[in-house]
Design a protein around this motif. Structure first.
Motif, mmCIF file in Angstrom:
data_model
loop_
_atom_site.group_PDB
_atom_site.id
_atom_site.type_symbol
_atom_site.label_atom_id
_atom_site.label_comp_id
_atom_site.label_asym_id
_atom_site.label_seq_id
_atom_site.Cartn_x
_atom_site.Cartn_y
_atom_site.Cartn_z
ATOM 1 N N SER A 82 68.107 49.641 34.445
ATOM 2 C CA SER A 82 69.330 49.935 33.573
ATOM 3 C C SER A 82 70.667 49.334 34.259
ATOM 4 N N GLN A 94 72.817 50.691 29.461
ATOM 5 C CA GLN A 94 72.194 50.027 28.924
ATOM 6 C C GLN A 94 70.694 49.662 29.399
ATOM 7 N N THR A 95 69.537 50.288 28.775
ATOM 8 C CA THR A 95 68.078 50.134 29.488
ATOM 9 C C THR A 95 67.600 48.582 29.265
ATOM 10 N N LYS A 111 67.580 43.405 27.184
ATOM 11 C CA LYS A 111 67.888 44.765 26.677
ATOM 12 C C LYS A 111 66.944 45.426 25.845
#
Length: 160
Positions: A82, A94-95, A111
């Motif tokens: 992330s 954001q993973t 993403k």
């Protein structure tokens, strides 16, 4: 017979010249190891090669590349990870799913949004893994500029 000796001598001479020009003693760069990329990082600086800073508006789909300065990146050995942008850009987390290829010196990520599986996500970002040690990481993001390729250079520092 003289002609054969002349051709053989000429061939040997050319071969010797070519061999003497080979880069035997030249410095070779070591491939970047995936284990040097795994860890926790702070993106502490962004520089530009071949493109004026004012021409770069966004990065990785975010409204401004400046949102990434100071961002925290977590890259696990499994490929999950992330990044978290700074509070001035909403503190968004954001993973991602990432990989590094030492053979090709590339770093790539995609993403991952809630409900996504990494194998089903087809869009992502592919960059050049310029250098990676346990303390520093440099990744170059190629962008087309003019008639050539320019780079946005991401400089990371390891965190504990």
């Amino acid at each position: 017979m003289k002609r054969i000796f002349l051709i053989a001598a000429l061939f040997c001479g050319v071969l010797m010249v070519l061999q003497s020009c080979s880069p035997k003693g030249a410095a070779t760069t070591q491939p970047v190891k995936r284990s040097n990329v795994t860890g926790n990082w702070i993106l502490n600086d962004i520089t530009f090669e071949g493109i004026p800073e004012m021409n770069v508006k966004s990065l990785f789909g975010e409204s401004s590349y400046k949102c990434f300065i100071g961002s925290a990146w977590r890259l696990t050995n499994s490929g999950n990870g992330s990044y978290t942008l700074g509070s001035e850009c909403g503190g968004k987390m954001q993973t991602i799913y990432w990989s590094a290829s030492p053979k090709e010196d590339t770093f790539q990520f995609k993403k991952i949004y809630q409900g996504d599986k990494a194998k089903n996500v087809t869009e992502g970002y592919r960059m050049l893994l310029s250098s990676a040690t346990k303390e520093t990481l440099t990744i170059k993001t190629p962008v087309e500029y003019g008639n050539g390729t320019a780079y946005i250079v991401l400089n990371f520092q390891a965190t504990k």
